[in-house]
Design an enzyme around this catalytic site. Structure first.
Site: not given
Length: 339
Positions: A50, A177, A179-180, A231-232, A311
């Site tokens: 990214h 942090v 980030d997922m 499914w979660k 992080g």
């Protein structure tokens, strides 16, 4: 031996190249600086998927008219600590930086601030805005929806987005942090590993035979990444999409996906919490350290195992890349130099 297909680019050199390309595309100076800093900063922190790897696609979206370089977001409604903004298809990273800043302003006034942003573009690495917020002393929660690129558990077709979610809290001079994405691996990460000819460390989706696979190419071809927690994760993706859509009055994953295969006009939420206004603020640093000490005292599976908080790997990678330069595929860097 050094990889002949990799070149190492100093951070400032990379940032300046991004800036030069964006100004050629008629970005105002402030937006060019912001976006260049986000792309280069993501790369410095090791999130190449990214950062530098994504930059040519960003340029392509500008040329196709999905991203409007000179547009500015505008506020459309304010309800207490909540504000709704129209991103007006301005660049996603600059919109996100502005929305995060505004959420912090609201939090400074009220303890908490929420900015819901409709009609915006890909924010690249959502964690960048968690770092932005936490380094100013605020806790942060944020998420975005995406086009449909994730199947619900038990489904073959994609009706959900991988809808990245970010949590951040200040810690010492930096931050913790998380980030997922809602997929086990982001599309950017799988594309990166595919280029390198590497397998995923754990199954990340299904192949064309409906079997779980660690081969990123097979998963990208089938278009069926695995939701985190099965499914979660699928359920969490759905609720994040609904909340982003309702809070911003913007487009849902379903509506985004009916436009075309390109991803633009997404909906995002930015929440800042001013921890300094809480009575227990003086004890927070000590409490955080106690939790991390306990976390890292867990018995390891093997001596080689590492226990890192979210992080922490970023901080290590950042320092390495500052010294050695940011590793970039040589052909990709030549492509960027020719943009």
């Amino acid at each position: 031996m050094p990889d002949k297909n990799t070149t190492h680019v100093p951070f400032e050199t990379m940032k300046q190249r991004f800036y030069d390309v964006l100004t050629q595309l008629k970005f105002p100076n402030d937006k060019a600086k912001t976006c260049a800093a986000i792309f280069a900063g993501n790369s410095l922190d090791g999130v190449y998927s990214h950062g530098v790897n994504r930059f040519p696609r960003f340029v392509d979206y500008v040329k196709k008219g999905y991203i409007h370089p000179r547009a500015n977001p505008k506020r459309t409604a304010q309800i207490g600590v909540i504000e709704q903004w129209d991103g007006q298809l301005a660049p996603g990273p600059s919109n996100a930086v502005q929305a995060t800043g505004r959420a912090m302003e609201l939090a400074s006034e009220n303890g908490l601030g929420l900015v819901a942003l409709a009609n915006t573009n890909h924010w690249m690495r959502g964690g960048a805005y968690g770092w932005q917020c936490a380094q100013e002393g605020f806790a942060f929660i944020g998420w975005t929806n995406t086009i449909a690129n994730l199947p619900a558990w038990g489904a073959q077709t994609c009706k959900l987005g991988n809808n990245p979610l970010v949590f951040a809290i200040p810690y010492q001079d930096e931050a913790i942090v998380l980030d997922m994405a809602m997929s086990q691996f982001s599309y950017g990460k799988m594309e990166d590993l595919q280029k390198k000819g590497k397998e995923l460390p754990v199954p990340g989706g299904f192949d064309s035979r409906n079997q779980m696979s660690t081969n990123p190419g097979e998963i990208l071809q089938s278009g069926r990444p695995l939701p985190i927690g099965f499914w979660k994760g699928a359920g969490l993706s759905l609720l994040l999409d609904l909340l982003a859509t309702l809070l911003s009055a913007g487009l849902s994953t379903s509506a985004l996906s009916r436009q075309n295969k390109a991803e633009y006009g997404v909906s995002q939420v930015f929440i800042a919490i001013d921890l300094k206004q809480l009575d227990n603020f003086p004890a927070m640093e000590q409490n955080i350290q106690a939790v991390l000490d306990d976390f890292q005292s867990a018995e390891k599976v093997s001596p080689e195992s590492s226990l890192r908080y979210p992080g922490q790997r970023v901080l290590i990678t950042r320092e390495i890349n500052k010294i050695k330069g940011i590793p970039v595929d040589s052909d990709l860097w030549q492509q960027i130099l020719k943009l």
